[in-house]
Design an enzyme around this catalytic site. Structure first.
Site, PDB file in Angstrom:
ATOM      1  N   HIS A 188      -8.190  13.202  -9.865  1.00  0.00           N
ATOM      2  CA  HIS A 188      -8.497  12.449 -11.085  1.00  0.00           C
ATOM      3  C   HIS A 188      -8.022  11.001 -10.912  1.00  0.00           C
ATOM      4  CE1 HIS A 188      -7.717  11.092 -15.256  1.00  0.00           C
ATOM      5  NE2 HIS A 188      -8.718  11.879 -15.581  1.00  0.00           N
ATOM      6  N   PRO A 189      -8.629  10.042 -11.614  1.00  0.00           N
ATOM      7  CA  PRO A 189      -8.232   8.637 -11.428  1.00  0.00           C
ATOM      8  C   PRO A 189      -6.769   8.312 -11.693  1.00  0.00           C
ATOM      9  CG  PRO A 189     -10.361   8.748 -12.516  1.00  0.00           C
ATOM     10  CD  PRO A 189      -9.844  10.159 -12.431  1.00  0.00           C
ATOM     11  N   ARG A 190      -6.049   9.141 -12.443  1.00  0.00           N
ATOM     12  CA  ARG A 190      -4.618   8.874 -12.657  1.00  0.00           C
ATOM     13  C   ARG A 190      -3.755   9.376 -11.510  1.00  0.00           C
ATOM     14  NH1 ARG A 190      -1.716  10.114 -18.191  1.00  0.00           N
ATOM     15  NH2 ARG A 190      -0.004   9.473 -16.838  1.00  0.00           N
ATOM     16  N   LYS A 191      -4.367  10.073 -10.561  1.00  0.00           N
ATOM     17  CA  LYS A 191      -3.618  10.578  -9.423  1.00  0.00           C
ATOM     18  C   LYS A 191      -3.538   9.505  -8.332  1.00  0.00           C
ATOM     19  CE  LYS A 191      -3.236  14.509 -11.541  1.00  0.00           C
ATOM     20  NZ  LYS A 191      -3.888  14.197 -12.820  1.00  0.00           N
ATOM     21  N   VAL A 192      -2.679   9.733  -7.341  1.00  0.00           N
ATOM     22  CA  VAL A 192      -2.473   8.729  -6.287  1.00  0.00           C
ATOM     23  C   VAL A 192      -3.737   8.555  -5.450  1.00  0.00           C
ATOM     24  CG1 VAL A 192      -1.062   8.104  -4.285  1.00  0.00           C
ATOM     25  CG2 VAL A 192      -0.004   9.233  -6.248  1.00  0.00           C
TER      26      VAL A 192
END
Length: 405
Positions: A188-192
């Site tokens: 997901h975009p909030r992941k690294v």
């Protein structure tokens, strides 16, 4: 907020020309669904974490679902896990018509308290689902030993932990080897690492990997790649119930570029976390995250605990008014309406620490493009917000507790 100040988001993916060119290459190839890029991404991800097998998925929630299904979780079974996690952790258990059994988190952290797991185990327990919360590895050694002792599979919800490490038999190893039976990752975009959305399953068990590959593509006996590459007509069979849980080649091509960036991204996030810890340590009453000696976090998120007498929402609003985005600390699944029915879950211990953490923690901005000036701005604005809060302008939130049924 001054008109000259830019907004500081809570997270921001690192995407550049390399990812754009990778997506362009796939678009022009004419093969955009699951195919050669997915296969390459799987090989490269497996090599990075040291896993025997890696299987790409549409997201981490579908990865969790298939992981639970692979170890035999079915209707009426129980899975020991935490309420203190994103709701997908428990939702995946319910997709199997099983019951999530919640235990509390550590007193000094946000991961499952391994010392509480055994009291939650019953004859109906079919899996332990532990979470590497916010990228910080949980006490996996202790959890794996409990699983072995009771002959219960251990599944790692490693959604946030791509690039995190654990000291295992004297060596630093990547989360996802897997040290449990199966590990599940999110992009997901909030992941690294991000592919827009997407997930990955890793395991040392070839039979699990075979099942993942079958189930993610409708239970189809022959893959698209094999069928399209064959010189003979092939009719596929569907002997098992399957799902449409595939990753696309567009996503995988981006993921491959992200994976190349990962060591640098983690190194930068660790540097930023050090700067945060140094500067925030001067704020009285603020509790900071800390790595155990056997863990190295990728610092997917930087979570701090506010003084108990401070109103979490008021502090977050003050920061937002100054152009700084934050998020509430990790949610508690059992407090959500989807889990209000008594049959939806079981609490094996008090969840007081979990509830307290949700009410009194906030996640500060952390992303690789942050500058030292950004860190200073966040820290000083938080210092000001807390100083105002302790003057009596805010009210402490009520505590909630849940006791075993």
């Amino acid at each position: 907020m001054s008109s000259s100040q830019s907004t500081i988001p809570v997270a921001k993916p690192v995407l550049g020309e390399e990812e754009a060119e990778a997506a362009r290459r796939v678009i022009l190839s004419g093969w955009v669904t699951q195919g050669p890029e997915v296969a390459a991404f799987e090989r490269e991800f497996a090599a990075f974490v040291g896993a025997a097998h890696a299987c790409a998925m549409s997201n981490c929630t579908t990865a969790l679902h298939l992981a639970l299904k692979a170890v035999g979780v079915s209707a009426g079974d129980e899975v020991v896990t935490v309420s203190h996690s994103f709701i997908a952790t428990a939702n995946a258990v319910r997709y199997c018509d099983a019951v999530p059994v919640f235990v509390d988190i550590e007193e000094d952290g946000y991961n499952i308290d391994a010392g509480l797991i055994e009291r939650a185990i019953t004859p109906r327990t079919k899996a332990i689902l532990c979470v590497h919360q916010l990228g910080m590895p949980c006490d996996l050694r202790a959890i794996v030993e409990i699983g072995k002792h009771h002959r219960i599979p251990v599944i790692e919800d490693a959604a946030c932990a791509t690039g995190s490490e654990i000291l295992w038999d004297g060596r630093w190893e990547k989360i996802g080897k897997a040290h449990g039976d199966i590990a599940c990752f999110s992009f997901h975009p909030r992941k690294v690492v991000t592919t827009g959305d997407g997930g990955m399953l890793t395991t040392a068990n070839p039979e699990y990997d075979r099942k993942f590959r079958l189930w993610r593509q409708h239970g189809m006996s022959v893959t698209d790649a094999v069928r399209h590459g064959s010189k003979q007509v092939i009719f596929e069979d569907y002997d098992e119930l399957g799902y449409n849980y595939r990753m696309t080649d567009l996503q995988a091509a981006v993921g491959r570029e992200q994976l190349r960036r990962l060591p640098e991204l983690v190194a930068q996030r660790r540097l930023l976390a050090e700067q945060y810890c140094e500067r925030l340590s001067t704020i009285a009453g603020l509790s900071l995250p800390a790595e155990p000696g056997w863990a190295r976090s990728n610092w997917q998120s930087f979570c701090v605990r506010l003084p108990d007498t401070v109103d979490q929402r008021a502090v977050m609003q003050t920061l937002l008014d100054q152009g700084i985005s934050t998020r509430r600390g990790v949610m508690n699944i059992h407090l959500e309406g989807a889990y209000s029915a008594q049959s939806s879950h079981r609490a094996a211990t008090s969840l007081m620490r979990s509830v307290s953490a949700q009410q009194h923690t906030i996640i500060l901005p952390l992303y690789a493009q942050m500058t030292e000036a950004d860190i200073v701005r966040v820290v000083e604005t938080l210092r000001q917000a807390l100083a105002e809060a302790t003057t009596g302008r805010v009210v402490r939130q009520p505590e909630q507790d849940v006791v075993p049924a």
